[in-house]
Design an enzyme around this catalytic site. Structure first.
Site, PDB file in Angstrom:
ATOM      1  N   ASP A   1      50.900  36.573 114.869  1.00 48.50           N
ATOM      2  CA  ASP A   1      49.737  36.145 115.943  1.00 48.50           C
ATOM      3  C   ASP A   1      50.208  36.753 117.093  1.00 48.50           C
ATOM      4  O   ASP A   1      49.667  37.164 118.146  1.00 48.50           O
ATOM      5  CB  ASP A   1      49.356  34.815 116.070  1.00 48.50           C
ATOM      6  CG  ASP A   1      48.496  34.605 114.783  1.00 48.50           C
ATOM      7  OD1 ASP A   1      48.849  34.267 113.618  1.00 48.50           O
ATOM      8  OD2 ASP A   1      47.185  34.838 114.965  1.00 48.50           O
TER       9      ASP A   1
ATOM     10  N   GLY B   1      42.076  35.797 112.359  1.00 54.33           N
ATOM     11  CA  GLY B   1      43.214  36.768 112.238  1.00 54.33           C
ATOM     12  C   GLY B   1      43.388  37.782 113.278  1.00 54.33           C
ATOM     13  O   GLY B   1      42.486  38.053 114.166  1.00 54.33           O
TER      14      GLY B   1
ATOM     15  N   ASN C   1      53.275  32.688 113.674  1.00 57.76           N
ATOM     16  CA  ASN C   1      52.341  32.884 112.734  1.00 57.76           C
ATOM     17  C   ASN C   1      51.823  31.650 112.217  1.00 57.76           C
ATOM     18  O   ASN C   1      52.383  30.643 112.734  1.00 57.76           O
ATOM     19  CB  ASN C   1      52.974  33.824 111.521  1.00 57.76           C
ATOM     20  CG  ASN C   1      52.011  34.399 110.472  1.00 57.76           C
ATOM     21  OD1 ASN C   1      51.116  34.994 111.063  1.00 57.76           O
ATOM     22  ND2 ASN C   1      52.105  34.060 109.294  1.00 57.76           N
ATOM     23  N   LYS C   2      51.038  31.670 111.266  1.00 60.01           N
ATOM     24  CA  LYS C   2      50.154  30.469 110.702  1.00 60.01           C
ATOM     25  C   LYS C   2      51.310  29.363 110.595  1.00 60.01           C
ATOM     26  O   LYS C   2      52.248  29.652 109.869  1.00 60.01           O
ATOM     27  CB  LYS C   2      49.325  30.705 109.562  1.00 60.01           C
ATOM     28  CG  LYS C   2      49.119  29.711 108.691  1.00 60.01           C
ATOM     29  CD  LYS C   2      47.849  28.780 109.776  1.00 60.01           C
ATOM     30  CE  LYS C   2      46.646  29.681 110.383  1.00 60.01           C
ATOM     31  NZ  LYS C   2      46.092  29.127 111.670  1.00 60.01           N
TER      32      LYS C   2
HETATM   33  O1  MRU Z   1      44.200  30.900 112.282  1.00 58.19           O
HETATM   34  P1  MRU Z   1      43.908  31.958 111.691  1.00 58.19           P
HETATM   35  O2  MRU Z   1      43.516  32.313 110.426  1.00 58.19           O
HETATM   36  O3  MRU Z   1      43.324  33.008 112.590  1.00 58.19           O
HETATM   37  O4  MRU Z   1      45.529  32.600 111.694  1.00 58.19           O
HETATM   38  C1  MRU Z   1      45.689  33.693 111.117  1.00 58.19           C
HETATM   39  C2  MRU Z   1      47.167  34.132 110.674  1.00 58.19           C
HETATM   40  O5  MRU Z   1      48.196  33.405 111.271  1.00 58.19           O
HETATM   41  C3  MRU Z   1      47.463  35.421 110.559  1.00 58.19           C
HETATM   42  O6  MRU Z   1      48.674  35.579 109.369  1.00 58.19           O
HETATM   43  C4  MRU Z   1      47.876  36.437 111.596  1.00 58.19           C
HETATM   44  O7  MRU Z   1      46.633  36.434 112.656  1.00 58.19           O
HETATM   45  C5  MRU Z   1      47.899  38.061 111.174  1.00 58.19           C
HETATM   46  S1  MRU Z   1      46.288  38.660 110.544  1.00 58.19           S
HETATM   47  C6  MRU Z   1      46.625  40.220 110.252  1.00 58.19           C
END
Ligand code: MRU
Length: 350
Positions: A236, A46, A246-247
């Site tokens: 991100d 995150g 984002n993801k």
């Molecule tokens: O690969 P991750 O689990 O770190 O990805 C996280 C995300 O894509 C979240 O949506 C993003 O970091 C925002 S967290 C508040």
């Protein structure tokens, strides 16, 4: 609010998110390498949380070095910053937090090493506390723009597991639930690592939020059925023009939301905005191991020899975003000027 990461007895103690929801196991890292490894393997994840973890990791390096050879503390800190920077490339919060620690290093380099270590720890604690406050403000700002009694779809995990507080997108959702204005939460499972199924569903269940898990490809069908009133996701990295990484899968949801006339909100602290990038085309997208696609839970699903492509993030163009909610307010198109006004020098960006 869950305490998923903290400074404890001279170590960085964190919840290993790879084991959730079946096992709640904390790891105590006494070397910055273990913090870096925790970020790399998504035990700590995150965008805001990896920034906070890296800040504590830098302090950890300083205290470890202090105990063996104080004359090398500044050097060790500098190496730790380089190591932590190399863990994951997309979330800008990591680089933002490490830049804050680099500035501490520059200011305290010539002071007694103990003072440098103390100040790095204080800065990490400040980042942590500030993030919790930002989550509260993001949540309140987000609640103001949401329709009442709304059913929301979210993707990935943006709650206490991903931040220093109640969360960003998930913070808005949990606050809406507390205020009685959330009708229902739909959670994308979020292949390949299942942050939705494993983490968001876990957080939502603990808070008693009425929720339903769906597989990623079901979202457009639910929109067509009229079951979703708004989409809220985290970020991100947000480029200066509002394009948002984002993801992986977020972009497809945004396209589907636009097609169905459903508002699509991004929620993030202003530290997720990278003003040095004019648009999202320049955001580095992390590529993960092929095995994350070819296998599920360590069991191979695809035939041997089949190759896979595993980008961890995608970029949603700004024109598909209804509004970007930060702790400093709500930005709407044109995002460039709105974000410039919100993300100033005060937050530590050049
Ligand atoms: O690969 P991750 O689990 O770190 O990805 C996280 C995300 O894509 C979240 O949506 C993003 O970091 C925002 S967290 C508040």
């Amino acid at each position: 609010v869950l305490r998923v990461l903290e400074w404890s007895d001279g170590a960085v103690r964190f919840l290993d998110q790879t084991l959730l929801p079946n096992t709640e196991q904390y790891v105590s890292a006494s070397h910055e390498r273990e913090v870096a490894e925790g970020i790399r393997r998504l035990a700590i994840r995150g965008a805001p949380l990896i920034g906070i973890a890296a800040a504590y990791g830098t302090a950890l390096a300083a205290f470890q070095q202090l105990a063996c050879d104080p004359s090398l503390v500044a050097l060790r800190v500098s190496d730790a910053i380089a190591l932590l920077r190399s863990t994951r490339p997309t979330a800008v919060n990591l680089f933002w937090a490490l830049e804050r620690q680099r500035r501490v290093l520059v200011r305290f380099e010539l002071r007694p090493p103990r003072e440098l270590a103390d100040e790095l720890l204080s800065e990490a604690r400040r980042l942590h506390t500030d993030d919790a406050h930002k989550c509260e403000r993001i949540s309140a700002n987000g609640l103001d723009v949401l329709p009442s009694n709304v059913s929301i779809l979210t993707h990935c995990n943006t709650g206490s597991l991903a931040t220093g507080g109640r969360g960003t997108a998930f913070g808005i959702i949990s606050l809406a639930h507390e205020r009685g204005s959330l009708k229902h939460l739909y959670i994308d499972e979020t292949r390949p690592l299942l942050q939705g199924a494993r983490l968001t569903a876990w957080e939502a269940s603990r808070l008693g939020i009425p929720c339903t898990l769906i597989h990623d490809s079901a979202a457009p069908a639910l929109m067509r059925e009229g079951r979703i009133g708004a989409v809220i996701v985290g970020a991100d990295r947000i480029a200066a023009n509002g394009d948002t990484a984002n993801k992986i899968g977020t972009y497809g949801i945004a396209i589907a939301a636009r097609h169905h006339g459903i508002p699509f909100y991004v929620a993030a602290p202003s530290s997720s905005v990278d003003r040095s990038l004019v648009d999202g085309g320049r955001i580095t997208i992390e590529q993960r191991d092929e095995e994350e696609v070819t296998s599920i839970g360590g069991v191979r699903m695809a035939p041997k020899g089949v190759s896979a492509y595993a980008p961890a993030f995608d970029v949603t163009p700004a024109d598909l975003i209804t509004a970007i909610v930060t702790e400093r307010g709500v930005a709407r198109a044109p995002f460039g000027p709105a974000l410039r006004g919100m993300c100033g020098e005060a937050d530590g960006q050049e």
